[in-house]
Each structure stands twice: as structure tokens, then as C-alpha cells.
Design a protein around this motif. Structure first.
Motif, PDB file in Angstrom:
ATOM      1  N   VAL A 108     -20.682 145.615  74.717  1.00  0.00           N
ATOM      2  CA  VAL A 108     -19.712 144.637  75.186  1.00  0.00           C
ATOM      3  C   VAL A 108     -18.341 145.061  74.689  1.00  0.00           C
ATOM      4  CG1 VAL A 108     -21.339 142.718  75.305  1.00  0.00           C
ATOM      5  CG2 VAL A 108     -20.117 143.161  73.171  1.00  0.00           C
ATOM      6  N   GLY A 109     -17.295 144.729  75.437  1.00  0.00           N
ATOM      7  CA  GLY A 109     -15.958 145.142  75.037  1.00  0.00           C
ATOM      8  C   GLY A 109     -14.884 144.201  75.543  1.00  0.00           C
ATOM      9  N   TYR A 110     -13.727 144.285  74.889  1.00  0.00           N
ATOM     10  CA  TYR A 110     -12.563 143.474  75.256  1.00  0.00           C
ATOM     11  C   TYR A 110     -11.324 144.344  75.078  1.00  0.00           C
ATOM     12  CZ  TYR A 110      -8.684 140.198  74.411  1.00  0.00           C
ATOM     13  OH  TYR A 110      -7.490 139.544  74.428  1.00  0.00           O
ATOM     14  N   VAL A 111     -10.405 144.280  76.042  1.00  0.00           N
ATOM     15  CA  VAL A 111      -9.147 145.010  75.928  1.00  0.00           C
ATOM     16  C   VAL A 111      -8.014 144.115  76.400  1.00  0.00           C
ATOM     17  CG1 VAL A 111      -9.327 146.075  78.228  1.00  0.00           C
ATOM     18  CG2 VAL A 111      -7.939 147.171  76.450  1.00  0.00           C
ATOM     19  N   ASN A 112      -6.888 144.206  75.699  1.00  0.00           N
ATOM     20  CA  ASN A 112      -5.696 143.439  76.056  1.00  0.00           C
ATOM     21  C   ASN A 112      -4.518 144.395  76.120  1.00  0.00           C
ATOM     22  OD1 ASN A 112      -3.155 141.680  75.068  1.00  0.00           O
ATOM     23  ND2 ASN A 112      -4.595 140.381  76.190  1.00  0.00           N
ATOM     24  N   ASN A 113      -3.908 144.514  77.306  1.00  0.00           N
ATOM     25  CA  ASN A 113      -2.793 145.434  77.539  1.00  0.00           C
ATOM     26  C   ASN A 113      -1.473 144.687  77.666  1.00  0.00           C
ATOM     27  OD1 ASN A 113      -4.021 148.134  77.777  1.00  0.00           O
ATOM     28  ND2 ASN A 113      -5.097 147.249  79.543  1.00  0.00           N
TER      29      ASN A 113
ATOM     30  N   GLY B 196       2.946 145.414  78.328  1.00  0.00           N
ATOM     31  CA  GLY B 196       3.924 146.371  78.828  1.00  0.00           C
ATOM     32  C   GLY B 196       3.315 147.288  79.868  1.00  0.00           C
ATOM     33  N   ARG B 197       3.541 148.589  79.700  1.00  0.00           N
ATOM     34  CA  ARG B 197       3.012 149.572  80.645  1.00  0.00           C
ATOM     35  C   ARG B 197       1.697 150.187  80.169  1.00  0.00           C
ATOM     36  NH1 ARG B 197       5.677 154.086  81.413  1.00  0.00           N
ATOM     37  NH2 ARG B 197       6.945 153.993  79.520  1.00  0.00           N
ATOM     38  N   MET B 198       1.110 149.670  79.099  1.00  0.00           N
ATOM     39  CA  MET B 198      -0.151 150.206  78.605  1.00  0.00           C
ATOM     40  C   MET B 198      -1.276 149.855  79.577  1.00  0.00           C
ATOM     41  SD  MET B 198      -0.856 152.146  76.035  1.00  0.00           S
ATOM     42  CE  MET B 198       0.487 151.799  74.908  1.00  0.00           C
ATOM     43  N   ASP B 199      -2.202 150.802  79.803  1.00  0.00           N
ATOM     44  CA  ASP B 199      -3.278 150.591  80.782  1.00  0.00           C
ATOM     45  C   ASP B 199      -4.637 151.020  80.244  1.00  0.00           C
ATOM     46  OD1 ASP B 199      -2.955 153.324  80.735  1.00  0.00           O
ATOM     47  OD2 ASP B 199      -2.523 153.548  82.869  1.00  0.00           O
ATOM     48  N   THR B 200      -4.886 150.766  78.963  1.00  0.00           N
ATOM     49  CA  THR B 200      -6.154 151.142  78.335  1.00  0.00           C
ATOM     50  C   THR B 200      -7.322 150.463  79.050  1.00  0.00           C
ATOM     51  OG1 THR B 200      -5.045 151.322  76.190  1.00  0.00           O
ATOM     52  CG2 THR B 200      -7.448 151.175  76.176  1.00  0.00           C
ATOM     53  N   GLY B 201      -8.362 151.245  79.359  1.00  0.00           N
ATOM     54  CA  GLY B 201      -9.552 150.710  80.015  1.00  0.00           C
ATOM     55  C   GLY B 201     -10.709 150.534  79.050  1.00  0.00           C
ATOM     56  N   LEU B 202     -11.902 150.300  79.621  1.00  0.00           N
ATOM     57  CA  LEU B 202     -13.087 150.066  78.804  1.00  0.00           C
ATOM     58  C   LEU B 202     -14.165 151.122  78.983  1.00  0.00           C
ATOM     59  CD1 LEU B 202     -13.594 146.182  79.079  1.00  0.00           C
ATOM     60  CD2 LEU B 202     -13.184 147.493  76.977  1.00  0.00           C
ATOM     61  N   SER B 203     -14.113 151.890  80.075  1.00  0.00           N
ATOM     62  CA  SER B 203     -15.196 152.832  80.361  1.00  0.00           C
ATOM     63  C   SER B 203     -14.639 154.113  80.971  1.00  0.00           C
ATOM     64  CB  SER B 203     -16.201 152.202  81.330  1.00  0.00           C
ATOM     65  OG  SER B 203     -17.171 153.139  81.744  1.00  0.00           O
ATOM     66  N   ILE B 204     -15.187 155.255  80.541  1.00  0.00           N
ATOM     67  CA  ILE B 204     -14.775 156.544  81.109  1.00  0.00           C
ATOM     68  C   ILE B 204     -15.017 156.559  82.610  1.00  0.00           C
ATOM     69  CG2 ILE B 204     -15.280 159.016  81.170  1.00  0.00           C
ATOM     70  CD1 ILE B 204     -13.739 158.219  78.712  1.00  0.00           C
ATOM     71  N   ASN B 205     -16.183 156.100  83.027  1.00  0.00           N
ATOM     72  CA  ASN B 205     -16.521 156.070  84.440  1.00  0.00           C
ATOM     73  C   ASN B 205     -16.395 154.647  84.987  1.00  0.00           C
ATOM     74  OD1 ASN B 205     -17.242 158.862  84.637  1.00  0.00           O
ATOM     75  ND2 ASN B 205     -19.134 158.396  83.546  1.00  0.00           N
ATOM     76  N   ASN B 206     -15.592 154.491  86.040  1.00  0.00           N
ATOM     77  CA  ASN B 206     -15.397 153.243  86.788  1.00  0.00           C
ATOM     78  C   ASN B 206     -14.431 152.248  86.155  1.00  0.00           C
ATOM     79  OD1 ASN B 206     -17.280 154.367  88.468  1.00  0.00           O
ATOM     80  ND2 ASN B 206     -18.743 152.692  88.364  1.00  0.00           N
ATOM     81  N   ALA B 207     -13.941 152.486  84.931  1.00  0.00           N
ATOM     82  CA  ALA B 207     -12.999 151.535  84.344  1.00  0.00           C
ATOM     83  C   ALA B 207     -12.132 152.209  83.282  1.00  0.00           C
ATOM     84  CB  ALA B 207     -13.746 150.343  83.740  1.00  0.00           C
ATOM     85  N   LEU B 208     -11.609 153.409  83.601  1.00  0.00           N
ATOM     86  CA  LEU B 208     -10.803 154.149  82.637  1.00  0.00           C
ATOM     87  C   LEU B 208      -9.443 153.486  82.422  1.00  0.00           C
ATOM     88  CD1 LEU B 208     -10.400 156.606  80.805  1.00  0.00           C
ATOM     89  CD2 LEU B 208      -9.650 157.902  82.816  1.00  0.00           C
ATOM     90  N   TYR B 209      -8.901 152.863  83.468  1.00  0.00           N
ATOM     91  CA  TYR B 209      -7.604 152.188  83.384  1.00  0.00           C
ATOM     92  C   TYR B 209      -7.787 150.703  83.697  1.00  0.00           C
ATOM     93  CZ  TYR B 209      -6.161 157.054  83.869  1.00  0.00           C
ATOM     94  OH  TYR B 209      -6.021 158.401  83.702  1.00  0.00           O
ATOM     95  N   GLU B 210      -7.013 149.870  83.010  1.00  0.00           N
ATOM     96  CA  GLU B 210      -7.085 148.438  83.253  1.00  0.00           C
ATOM     97  C   GLU B 210      -5.686 147.843  83.427  1.00  0.00           C
ATOM     98  OE1 GLU B 210      -9.130 146.362  84.175  1.00  0.00           O
ATOM     99  OE2 GLU B 210     -11.076 147.296  83.796  1.00  0.00           O
TER     100      GLU B 210
ATOM    101  N   ASN C 147      -2.631 144.801  83.202  1.00  0.00           N
ATOM    102  CA  ASN C 147      -1.989 144.044  82.134  1.00  0.00           C
ATOM    103  C   ASN C 147      -2.770 142.769  81.840  1.00  0.00           C
ATOM    104  OD1 ASN C 147       0.746 142.648  80.874  1.00  0.00           O
ATOM    105  ND2 ASN C 147       0.804 144.878  80.944  1.00  0.00           N
ATOM    106  N   GLY C 148      -2.782 142.391  80.566  1.00  0.00           N
ATOM    107  CA  GLY C 148      -3.518 141.199  80.178  1.00  0.00           C
ATOM    108  C   GLY C 148      -4.883 141.536  79.629  1.00  0.00           C
ATOM    109  N   SER C 149      -5.758 140.544  79.625  1.00  0.00           N
ATOM    110  CA  SER C 149      -7.069 140.689  78.993  1.00  0.00           C
ATOM    111  C   SER C 149      -8.166 141.005  79.998  1.00  0.00           C
ATOM    112  CB  SER C 149      -7.433 139.404  78.249  1.00  0.00           C
ATOM    113  OG  SER C 149      -6.507 139.129  77.215  1.00  0.00           O
ATOM    114  N   THR C 150      -9.072 141.881  79.600  1.00  0.00           N
ATOM    115  CA  THR C 150     -10.256 142.224  80.394  1.00  0.00           C
ATOM    116  C   THR C 150     -11.463 142.263  79.467  1.00  0.00           C
ATOM    117  OG1 THR C 150      -8.967 143.562  81.954  1.00  0.00           O
ATOM    118  CG2 THR C 150     -11.345 143.961  81.868  1.00  0.00           C
TER     119      THR C 150
END
Length: 365
Positions: A328-333, A335-349, A351-354
């Protein structure tokens, strides 16, 4: 083989018996080995948001079959030949694959796009030549609390920043020293392969590792230029960036490991990201591992660009080779940050929480 055939002809000319030659050939064969190995990993992935790569906007939640939920699916061959005097000739050929459709994946897009090198092992260290991992990446791997999982780990942060540069280094030469008094050093230079322009695509990396009991300390650097022959691979691996890392892990006798690290990804003309991370892995039983980590990323060029990613996972080992897992994971971006949760199918996310989750199975052979 040509040298061996020449030697045999000379021995025959001097009247050596054929049975003697067969004995020599059998002994040489017994000192060589080739091993086929691989990983097959598949999972189901859910994320509450998904980035539309064409617009950069939120495309809604997803529920998808995902190749390599925890470890990159791959197959390869590794071999060794005893040359005597403590010397061994070694090689590795490794290809990334997708269990979703059988295509190439988890590599630079080539047949053996993960590793393709030949080298010599000796009491004085090892030398390798070909496509291989950089000391910088291996140092980061050493101190990642979730073992560089393909979901919610330092690997996601790495690939999000510089893609596969430093992971799959073409035209590279490396030397790794033996461990002396707990200290081990490694160095790499990768030649760009462009005639008349030595700097194009040139990459180099170095690392230093100290090990004492349960404590491991690591430090590494990476410098790479754009261009060169690696820029023509299906997935180019020549992002121009400067990388630095410092990290530490401590393994307790009760199967608990804690880790902390700092990494810098200074990408030319783009972000200057510092990543601070920490976490743990604990084997509750020999068959059950629980792990978690947190990664905070901040752009040194603009403090408004930052992200926080945290994740946890459980692995249950059905056998030495087969594992079922949940993550399980949570990411909050911001500004221009686009950190994702998964190498495949979700590398970029977006703005906001995912939030996201992954459930899968892995088999190693």
C-alpha cells in the motif's frame, strides 16, 4: 575454442594418447558452469488518481493488471569458468520481459537490455566490461528499506528523476575491489561511443562501502552526459545529471533491518532534487516479512516543488522461490513535482494526494 583446438593438434603431433586428451577436456568442462535464471512477477494495481500523460491532468482512478509489481520480470544466463590461480572468467546476459504481453520491459528495450557483460574475478577484485549497473545505483539499492520494490520505494523516485540512466550503462568498464578491513570500493566509466566527441554520452560513477557487523555505510557519485550511442537505444539511458548519495543500514540479530539515506539528482536544465528516506524491514517469521519506508523529495531550485511518498508491504514466502505480496502507498505532490507510486502504470502522479495498492505473486527460478 580456437586456442584449445590448436593445443590439441600440437599434443596429437607429439603422440599424446587420445584418452589423455579426453580426460583433459572432461576436467576443463567440470570447472565451467552456465546457469539459467529468472523472475516472473505479476500483480493487480489500484491508484485513486492517474496522470493523463498527454495533458498532465487527472484521468481518474485505475484498477489494472501490472507487470512486475515488486521485482522486475526477467530471465538470463550467468556463467563462470575456473582459470586457475584464483581467477575466474564470468559473464551475465539478462533480459527484461513483461508478463502482461510477453514484450520487452524493465530494461532499455533491447533483448539483453538489463545486463550484458563479461569479466574476470580474482582475489584482487573483479573487472567487468559491457552493459551493467552503476556503483551509484547499487549503493542506493543497499540502503533502500523496501529492497527497491517496483511499488513505493527508492526505485520509483530514481526512475521518476532520471529514468534508466545509471541503471543500464552501455559501453561500461567497472572495477570492484575485494573487501579489506570492511572497506570495498568500486568505479565505473562508460564510453559514449561517438567518434570525435569523447564527452558525448560519457558516464562515470564510484562508490565506497564500509561493513562492520550489522552496520553498513555507503557513499557514491554519478556524473553523466547526454548523447552518445546509448541515446539510440529504444529507451535512451543518457539523461544528463549529477548524482550523489550517502546511506546507512543496520541489521539486528532479531531479523530487523533499519535504513536511512540521502540522494541528490541534479538534472541539467530541470530539477535539483534532494531525496531523504528511511524505513525498516522485519522478518516476523522466516516466512513473513513486513517492511515500510518514507521518501521526501524537495527541489533545490524551487522549494514549492516537493513531494512525500510513504509505503508499506508484506511478503509471505510460500517457498524459497515463490512469494505472494501486498503493498500500500500514499504520495502527495506539490508544485511541479510528479512523484508516482509504481514503476509500471503509475510512474508519474498528479498534484495533490494519491493512494494506491498492489497485490501480486512472484516466482524465481
Amino acid at each position: 575454442m580456437s586456442k584449445r583446438n590448436t593445443l590439441r593438434k600440437k599434443l596429437l603431433a607429439t603422440g599424446v594418447a587420445a584418452t589423455g586428451l579426453m580426460g583433459m577436456a572432461s576436467a576443463a568442462h567440470a570447472q565451467s558452469s552456465v546457469t539459467l535464471y529468472g523472475i516472473v512477477d505479476a500483480s493487480m494495481l489500484y491508484t485513486s488518481h492517474t496522470m493523463n500523460m498527454a495533458t498532465g491532468q487527472n484521468a481518474g482512478h485505475q484498477f489494472s493488471f501490472t507487470d512486475s509489481g515488486m521485482t522486475g520480470s526477467s530471465f538470463g544466463m550467468r556463467g563462470a569458468e575456473d582459470l586457475g590461480g584464483g581467477l575466474r572468467a564470468v559473464f551475465t546476459l539478462e533480459s527484461g520481459i513483461s508478463v502482461a504481453n510477453g514484450a520487452f520491459n524493465n530494461s532499455n528495450g533491447n533483448m539483453f537490455g538489463r545486463q550484458a557483460w563479461v569479466g574476470i574475478d580474482s582475489p584482487y577484485g573483479s573487472m567487468k566490461a559491457g552493459l551493467q549497473y552503476s556503483p551509484f545505483f547499487l549503493s542506493l539499492y543497499d540502503t533502500d528499506p523496501r529492497g527497491m520494490s517496483y511499488f513505493g520505494s527508492g526505485l520509483v523516485s530514481y526512475v521518476n528523476n532520471v529514468y534508466v540512466t545509471g541503471l543500464f550503462n552501455s559501453n561500461s568498464l567497472t572495477y570492484t575491489s575485494p573487501e579489506i578491513a570492511g572497506i570495498q570500493a568500486a568505479g565505473m566509466i562508460a564510453l559514449g561511443g561517438s567518434a570525435g566527441d569523447f564527452q558525448a554520452g560519457r558516464q562515470y560513477s564510484a562508490s565506497l562501502r564500509y561493513h562492520l557487523g550489522g552496520l553498513t555505510l555507503t557513499g557514491a557519485l554519478y556524473n553523466g552526459n547526454s548523447g552518445g550511442s546509448a541515446a539510440t537505444t529504444p529507451i535512451p539511458s543518457t539523461v544528463e545529471f549529477v548524482g550523489r548519495t550517502l546511506g546507512a543500514t543496520y541489521r539486528f540479530e532479531n531479523s530487523l533491518t533499519i535504513s536511512a539515506s540521502y540522494a541528490l539528482y541534479k538534472v541539467a536544465g530541470s530539477f535539483d532534487n534532494s531525496v531523504y528516506s528511511g524505513g525498516f524491514s522485519y522478518f516476523v517469521t522466516p516466512y513473513l516479512d513486513v517492511n515500510a519506508g518514507v521518501w521526501y523529495t524537495r527541489d533545490g531550485n524551487d522549494g514549492a516543488n516537493h513531494s512525500l511518498m510513504t509505503s508499506g508491504g508484506v511478503q509471505f514466502f510460500l517457498s524459497k522461490r515463490t512469494t505472494i505480496y501486498g503493498q500500500v502507498g500514499y504520495v502527495n505532490n506539490h508544485g511541479r513535482m510528479d512523484t508516482g507510486l509504481s514503476i509500471n502504470n503509475a510512474l508519474y502522479e498528479v498534484n495533490g494526494s494519491t493512494v494506491g495498492a498492489s497485490l501480486g505473486i512472484r516466482h524465481m527460478f
